[in-house]
Design a protein around this motif. Structure first.
Motif, PDB file in Angstrom:
ATOM      1  N   GLY A 291       0.813  -1.213   0.000  1.00 37.40           N
ATOM      2  CA  GLY A 291       0.000   0.000   0.000  1.00 37.40           C
ATOM      3  C   GLY A 291       0.840   1.252   0.000  1.00 37.40           C
ATOM      4  N   ASP A 292       0.155   2.380   0.135  1.00 36.54           N
ATOM      5  CA  ASP A 292       0.853   3.667   0.123  1.00 36.54           C
ATOM      6  C   ASP A 292       1.271   4.059   1.543  1.00 36.54           C
ATOM      7  OD1 ASP A 292      -1.426   4.720   1.418  1.00 36.54           O
ATOM      8  OD2 ASP A 292      -2.289   5.429  -0.466  1.00 36.54           O
ATOM      9  N   ARG A 293       1.899   5.246   1.669  1.00 36.07           N
ATOM     10  CA  ARG A 293       2.401   5.676   2.982  1.00 36.07           C
ATOM     11  C   ARG A 293       1.286   5.860   4.003  1.00 36.07           C
ATOM     12  NH1 ARG A 293       7.399   9.637   3.211  1.00 36.07           N
ATOM     13  NH2 ARG A 293       8.845   8.351   2.058  1.00 36.07           N
ATOM     14  N   LYS A 294       0.161   6.401   3.584  1.00 37.32           N
ATOM     15  CA  LYS A 294      -0.925   6.715   4.512  1.00 37.32           C
ATOM     16  C   LYS A 294      -1.752   5.474   4.887  1.00 37.32           C
ATOM     17  CE  LYS A 294      -5.037   9.542   5.051  1.00 37.32           C
ATOM     18  NZ  LYS A 294      -5.978  10.429   4.419  1.00 37.32           N
ATOM     19  N   ASN A 295      -2.098   4.674   3.918  1.00 40.66           N
ATOM     20  CA  ASN A 295      -3.022   3.571   4.156  1.00 40.66           C
ATOM     21  C   ASN A 295      -2.375   2.193   4.096  1.00 40.66           C
ATOM     22  OD1 ASN A 295      -5.445   5.173   4.379  1.00 40.66           O
ATOM     23  ND2 ASN A 295      -5.181   5.583   2.209  1.00 40.66           N
ATOM     24  N   GLY A 296      -1.053   2.145   3.962  1.00 39.48           N
ATOM     25  CA  GLY A 296      -0.383   0.857   3.869  1.00 39.48           C
ATOM     26  C   GLY A 296      -0.118   0.241   5.227  1.00 39.48           C
ATOM     27  N   LEU A 297       0.489  -0.944   5.194  1.00 33.45           N
ATOM     28  CA  LEU A 297       0.823  -1.623   6.437  1.00 33.45           C
ATOM     29  C   LEU A 297       1.900  -2.673   6.186  1.00 33.45           C
ATOM     30  CD1 LEU A 297      -1.804  -4.304   7.351  1.00 33.45           C
ATOM     31  CD2 LEU A 297      -1.895  -3.091   5.200  1.00 33.45           C
ATOM     32  N   TRP A 298       2.570  -3.045   7.291  1.00 32.17           N
ATOM     33  CA  TRP A 298       3.555  -4.121   7.247  1.00 32.17           C
ATOM     34  C   TRP A 298       2.817  -5.441   7.323  1.00 32.17           C
ATOM     35  CZ3 TRP A 298       8.489  -4.250   5.965  1.00 32.17           C
ATOM     36  CH2 TRP A 298       9.213  -3.054   6.006  1.00 32.17           C
ATOM     37  N   VAL A 299       3.245  -6.383   6.501  1.00 35.95           N
ATOM     38  CA  VAL A 299       2.653  -7.720   6.483  1.00 35.95           C
ATOM     39  C   VAL A 299       3.766  -8.761   6.492  1.00 35.95           C
ATOM     40  CG1 VAL A 299       0.589  -6.965   5.237  1.00 35.95           C
ATOM     41  CG2 VAL A 299       2.559  -7.799   3.945  1.00 35.95           C
ATOM     42  N   ARG A 300       3.392  -9.989   6.767  1.00 30.84           N
ATOM     43  CA  ARG A 300       4.328 -11.110   6.660  1.00 30.84           C
ATOM     44  C   ARG A 300       4.227 -11.679   5.262  1.00 30.84           C
ATOM     45  NH1 ARG A 300       2.544 -15.204  11.043  1.00 30.84           N
ATOM     46  NH2 ARG A 300       4.076 -16.469   9.954  1.00 30.84           N
ATOM     47  N   GLU A 301       5.360 -11.823   4.601  1.00 33.32           N
ATOM     48  CA  GLU A 301       5.405 -12.481   3.295  1.00 33.32           C
ATOM     49  C   GLU A 301       6.122 -13.812   3.475  1.00 33.32           C
ATOM     50  OE1 GLU A 301       6.992 -11.879  -1.288  1.00 33.32           O
ATOM     51  OE2 GLU A 301       7.090 -10.176   0.095  1.00 33.32           O
ATOM     52  N   VAL A 302       5.438 -14.887   3.137  1.00 36.04           N
ATOM     53  CA  VAL A 302       5.996 -16.230   3.266  1.00 36.04           C
ATOM     54  C   VAL A 302       6.134 -16.816   1.870  1.00 36.04           C
ATOM     55  CG1 VAL A 302       5.640 -18.552   4.199  1.00 36.04           C
ATOM     56  CG2 VAL A 302       4.901 -16.547   5.516  1.00 36.04           C
ATOM     57  N   ARG A 303       7.285 -17.383   1.595  1.00 35.54           N
ATOM     58  CA  ARG A 303       7.516 -18.023   0.296  1.00 35.54           C
ATOM     59  C   ARG A 303       7.938 -19.470   0.480  1.00 35.54           C
ATOM     60  NH1 ARG A 303      10.659 -13.857  -3.751  1.00 35.54           N
ATOM     61  NH2 ARG A 303       9.265 -12.079  -3.446  1.00 35.54           N
ATOM     62  N   LYS A 304       7.501 -20.293  -0.465  1.00 37.56           N
ATOM     63  CA  LYS A 304       7.897 -21.698  -0.518  1.00 37.56           C
ATOM     64  C   LYS A 304       8.879 -21.836  -1.673  1.00 37.56           C
ATOM     65  CE  LYS A 304       6.073 -26.036  -1.931  1.00 37.56           C
ATOM     66  NZ  LYS A 304       5.283 -26.237  -3.086  1.00 37.56           N
ATOM     67  N   ARG A 305      10.031 -22.391  -1.396  1.00 40.65           N
ATOM     68  CA  ARG A 305      11.048 -22.584  -2.435  1.00 40.65           C
ATOM     69  C   ARG A 305      10.676 -23.795  -3.274  1.00 40.65           C
ATOM     70  NH1 ARG A 305      17.182 -24.218  -1.784  1.00 40.65           N
ATOM     71  NH2 ARG A 305      17.987 -23.346  -3.705  1.00 40.65           N
ATOM     72  N   PRO A 306      10.660 -23.623  -4.597  1.00 45.05           N
ATOM     73  CA  PRO A 306      10.324 -24.774  -5.450  1.00 45.05           C
ATOM     74  C   PRO A 306      11.412 -25.837  -5.378  1.00 45.05           C
ATOM     75  CG  PRO A 306      10.967 -22.893  -6.800  1.00 45.05           C
ATOM     76  CD  PRO A 306      10.934 -22.425  -5.375  1.00 45.05           C
ATOM     77  N   PRO A 307      11.048 -27.076  -5.666  1.00 46.73           N
ATOM     78  CA  PRO A 307      12.059 -28.138  -5.675  1.00 46.73           C
ATOM     79  C   PRO A 307      13.199 -27.804  -6.634  1.00 46.73           C
ATOM     80  CG  PRO A 307       9.857 -29.062  -5.859  1.00 46.73           C
ATOM     81  CD  PRO A 307       9.719 -27.573  -5.990  1.00 46.73           C
ATOM     82  N   VAL A 308      14.375 -28.334  -6.378  1.00 44.68           N
ATOM     83  CA  VAL A 308      15.544 -28.109  -7.220  1.00 44.68           C
ATOM     84  C   VAL A 308      15.215 -28.484  -8.660  1.00 44.68           C
ATOM     85  CG1 VAL A 308      17.946 -28.768  -7.629  1.00 44.68           C
ATOM     86  CG2 VAL A 308      17.107 -28.486  -5.294  1.00 44.68           C
ATOM     87  N   GLY A 309      15.596 -27.624  -9.599  1.00 45.43           N
ATOM     88  CA  GLY A 309      15.352 -27.884 -11.006  1.00 45.43           C
ATOM     89  C   GLY A 309      14.062 -27.274 -11.522  1.00 45.43           C
ATOM     90  N   ILE A 310      13.215 -26.752 -10.627  1.00 43.68           N
ATOM     91  CA  ILE A 310      11.968 -26.102 -11.045  1.00 43.68           C
ATOM     92  C   ILE A 310      12.110 -24.612 -10.778  1.00 43.68           C
ATOM     93  CG2 ILE A 310       9.496 -25.902 -10.630  1.00 43.68           C
ATOM     94  CD1 ILE A 310       9.474 -28.844  -9.908  1.00 43.68           C
TER      95      ILE A 310
END
Length: 88
Positions: free
Chosen positions: A66-85
């Motif tokens: 979001g923007d400076r006024k209406n944004g917020l900090w969130v948690r971003e979680v990622r899953k690493r694809p298997p090797v070769g993908i």
């Protein structure tokens, strides 16, 4: 907790839901930016609903949406694809 597809993406709404009702919102990042370094991922073992045990490579970071006024900090979680993908 409310789970959204991309149609429901709204940092302002997510912020209001948290501040007013303490309801967390979950969505996904359709086009994540740069790949994260492999060193940030940790192997996590979990059990799927059918009972199968799997090991996933997961990483987490804080992200501003979001923007400076209406944004917020969130948690971003990622899953690493298997090797070769490659990630899309």
């Amino acid at each position: 907790m409310i789970l959204f597809d991309r149609e429901g993406y709204s940092p302002e709404f997510f912020k209001a839901m948290w501040q007013t009702h303490r309801i967390a919102c979950i969505t996904y990042h359709k086009y994540p930016k740069d790949d994260w370094p492999a060193a940030e991922f940790a192997e996590i073992e979990t059990t799927l609903p059918g009972g199968e045990q799997v090991a996933l490579q997961l990483a987490e970071r804080g992200s501003w949406i979001g923007d400076r006024k209406n944004g917020l900090w969130v948690r971003e979680v990622r899953k690493r694809p298997p090797v070769g993908i490659r990630s899309a």
